[in-house]
Design a protein around this motif. Structure first.
Motif, PDB file in Angstrom:
ATOM      1  N   ASP A   1       2.764  -3.051   4.429  1.00  0.00           N
ATOM      2  CA  ASP A   1       1.277  -3.131   3.982  1.00  0.00           C
ATOM      3  C   ASP A   1       1.671  -3.314   2.408  1.00  0.00           C
ATOM      4  O   ASP A   1       1.089  -3.717   0.900  1.00  0.00           O
ATOM      5  N   HIS A   2       2.803  -2.850   1.515  1.00  0.00           N
ATOM      6  CA  HIS A   2       2.449  -1.902   0.217  1.00  0.00           C
ATOM      7  C   HIS A   2       4.330  -2.656   0.132  1.00  0.00           C
ATOM      8  O   HIS A   2       5.050  -1.843  -0.234  1.00  0.00           O
ATOM      9  N   PRO A   3       4.371  -3.739  -0.027  1.00  0.00           N
ATOM     10  CA  PRO A   3       6.019  -4.403  -0.126  1.00  0.00           C
ATOM     11  C   PRO A   3       6.219  -3.952  -1.294  1.00  0.00           C
ATOM     12  O   PRO A   3       5.572  -4.102  -2.570  1.00  0.00           O
ATOM     13  N   ARG A   4       7.839  -3.590  -1.490  1.00  0.00           N
ATOM     14  CA  ARG A   4       8.844  -3.794  -3.038  1.00  0.00           C
ATOM     15  C   ARG A   4       8.573  -5.012  -3.743  1.00  0.00           C
ATOM     16  O   ARG A   4       9.125  -6.211  -2.866  1.00  0.00           O
ATOM     17  N   PRO A   5       8.016  -5.116  -4.820  1.00  0.00           N
ATOM     18  CA  PRO A   5       8.310  -6.300  -5.380  1.00  0.00           C
ATOM     19  C   PRO A   5       9.791  -7.180  -5.770  1.00  0.00           C
ATOM     20  O   PRO A   5      10.632  -6.240  -5.817  1.00  0.00           O
ATOM     21  N   ASP A   6       9.331  -8.333  -5.346  1.00  0.00           N
ATOM     22  CA  ASP A   6      10.669  -9.207  -6.022  1.00  0.00           C
ATOM     23  C   ASP A   6      11.266  -9.311  -7.434  1.00  0.00           C
ATOM     24  O   ASP A   6      12.197  -9.907  -7.354  1.00  0.00           O
ATOM     25  N   LEU A   7       9.700  -9.543  -7.975  1.00  0.00           N
ATOM     26  CA  LEU A   7       9.379  -9.229  -9.604  1.00  0.00           C
ATOM     27  C   LEU A   7       8.521  -9.077 -10.345  1.00  0.00           C
ATOM     28  O   LEU A   7       7.079  -8.913  -9.234  1.00  0.00           O
ATOM     29  N   ILE A   8       9.196  -8.015 -11.317  1.00  0.00           N
ATOM     30  CA  ILE A   8       7.674  -7.934 -11.744  1.00  0.00           C
ATOM     31  C   ILE A   8       7.741  -8.341 -13.228  1.00  0.00           C
ATOM     32  O   ILE A   8       8.175  -9.058 -13.754  1.00  0.00           O
ATOM     33  N   ILE A   9       5.819  -9.418 -13.599  1.00  0.00           N
ATOM     34  CA  ILE A   9       5.475 -10.156 -14.657  1.00  0.00           C
ATOM     35  C   ILE A   9       5.133  -8.666 -15.595  1.00  0.00           C
ATOM     36  O   ILE A   9       3.980  -8.650 -15.013  1.00  0.00           O
ATOM     37  N   LEU A  10       5.055  -8.554 -16.403  1.00  0.00           N
ATOM     38  CA  LEU A  10       4.549  -7.460 -17.269  1.00  0.00           C
ATOM     39  C   LEU A  10       3.919  -7.584 -18.911  1.00  0.00           C
ATOM     40  O   LEU A  10       4.916  -8.612 -20.272  1.00  0.00           O
ATOM     41  N   ASP A  11       3.238  -8.032 -19.111  1.00  0.00           N
ATOM     42  CA  ASP A  11       2.515  -7.301 -20.658  1.00  0.00           C
ATOM     43  C   ASP A  11       2.402  -6.319 -21.438  1.00  0.00           C
ATOM     44  O   ASP A  11       3.578  -5.527 -20.744  1.00  0.00           O
ATOM     45  N   LEU A  12       3.063  -6.822 -22.386  1.00  0.00           N
ATOM     46  CA  LEU A  12       3.292  -5.258 -23.864  1.00  0.00           C
ATOM     47  C   LEU A  12       2.383  -4.718 -23.802  1.00  0.00           C
ATOM     48  O   LEU A  12       2.401  -3.468 -24.373  1.00  0.00           O
ATOM     49  N   ASN A  13       0.994  -5.387 -24.340  1.00  0.00           N
ATOM     50  CA  ASN A  13       0.312  -4.339 -24.645  1.00  0.00           C
ATOM     51  C   ASN A  13      -0.906  -4.252 -23.325  1.00  0.00           C
ATOM     52  O   ASN A  13      -1.919  -4.916 -22.830  1.00  0.00           O
ATOM     53  N   LEU A  14      -0.784  -2.766 -22.896  1.00  0.00           N
ATOM     54  CA  LEU A  14      -1.604  -2.190 -22.204  1.00  0.00           C
ATOM     55  C   LEU A  14      -1.944  -1.510 -22.344  1.00  0.00           C
ATOM     56  O   LEU A  14      -1.406  -0.725 -22.898  1.00  0.00           O
ATOM     57  N   PRO A  15      -3.535  -0.801 -21.567  1.00  0.00           N
ATOM     58  CA  PRO A  15      -3.222   0.749 -21.294  1.00  0.00           C
ATOM     59  C   PRO A  15      -2.373   1.674 -20.831  1.00  0.00           C
ATOM     60  O   PRO A  15      -2.532   1.780 -19.747  1.00  0.00           O
ATOM     61  N   LYS A  16      -3.574   2.817 -20.999  1.00  0.00           N
ATOM     62  CA  LYS A  16      -2.657   3.535 -20.943  1.00  0.00           C
ATOM     63  C   LYS A  16      -1.412   3.690 -20.970  1.00  0.00           C
ATOM     64  O   LYS A  16      -1.048   5.283 -21.295  1.00  0.00           O
ATOM     65  N   LYS A  17      -0.816   3.381 -20.732  1.00  0.00           N
ATOM     66  CA  LYS A  17       0.767   3.124 -20.735  1.00  0.00           C
ATOM     67  C   LYS A  17       1.651   1.589 -21.033  1.00  0.00           C
ATOM     68  O   LYS A  17       0.894   1.144 -19.834  1.00  0.00           O
ATOM     69  N   ASN A  18       1.659   1.359 -22.137  1.00  0.00           N
ATOM     70  CA  ASN A  18       2.593   0.477 -22.374  1.00  0.00           C
ATOM     71  C   ASN A  18       3.334  -0.640 -22.144  1.00  0.00           C
ATOM     72  O   ASN A  18       4.358  -0.161 -21.027  1.00  0.00           O
ATOM     73  N   GLY A  19       3.200  -1.592 -22.148  1.00  0.00           N
ATOM     74  CA  GLY A  19       5.004  -2.387 -21.625  1.00  0.00           C
ATOM     75  C   GLY A  19       6.368  -2.073 -21.942  1.00  0.00           C
ATOM     76  O   GLY A  19       6.880  -2.216 -21.165  1.00  0.00           O
ATOM     77  N   ARG A  20       6.012  -1.979 -23.118  1.00  0.00           N
ATOM     78  CA  ARG A  20       7.380  -1.202 -23.536  1.00  0.00           C
ATOM     79  C   ARG A  20       8.108   0.130 -22.557  1.00  0.00           C
ATOM     80  O   ARG A  20       9.257   0.212 -22.128  1.00  0.00           O
TER      81      ARG A  20
END
Length: 156
Positions: free
Chosen positions: A61-80
């Motif tokens: 029910d919690h598979p490993r992603p094949d791909l991550i699509i990541l925004d840079l401007n995120l709260p708590k911990k930024n994309g970088r």
């Protein structure tokens, strides 16, 4: 997982790390038009992204992603920071990361590649172009890219 030619019928697992509800909704709508079945998981901040990734693969029910699509401007911990953590973790570093962001700043582009982003894509503001970009990303990483099998350990 290996994305060999014989396995193309399987579901592609994508993790979208995005805090903008409109962009999340557009991404979901775009992926409905994909020729392949996609399972999209969404997290809205960098801390949640890393929690998701570090527990991925722990159950069907919690598979490993094949791909991550990541925004840079995120709260708590930024994309970088997320990118640095993913690419610095031997268990996660082989997951491709597409940075999809509104930033066209040279510094953001260079930093993303220095942190080993697999590609950097400017997020279009036009609805039709946004859908094209999402479908192109999904199609490229599904049909064109060969990834290492999970059973092969990274010696580096």
């Amino acid at each position: 997982m290996t994305m060999g030619l014989g396995e193309r019928a399987r579901v592609m697992e994508i993790l979208l790390v995005e805090d903008n509800p409109a962009d999340i909704r557009l991404t979901k709508e775009a992926l409905k038009e994909a020729d392949q079945k996609v399972n999209l998981n969404v997290v809205m901040n960098g801390v949640s992204a890393l929690q998701f990734l570090r527990t991925s693969g722990s159950s069907p029910d919690h598979p490993r992603p094949d791909l991550i699509i990541l925004d840079l401007n995120l709260p708590k911990k930024n994309g970088r920071e997320v990118l640095a953590d993913v690419k610095g973790d031997p268990e996660l570093r082989t997951i491709p990361v597409v940075v999809l962001t509104t930033s066209t700043a040279d510094e953001d582009i260079l930093t993303s590649y220095h942190l080993h982003a697999n590609c950097y894509v400017h997020k279009p503001m036009d609805l039709e172009r946004f859908i094209e970009v999402i479908l192109s990303i999904q199609s490229f990483w599904y049909w064109m890219v060969v990834r290492p099998a999970e059973r092969i350990r990274d010696p580096w």
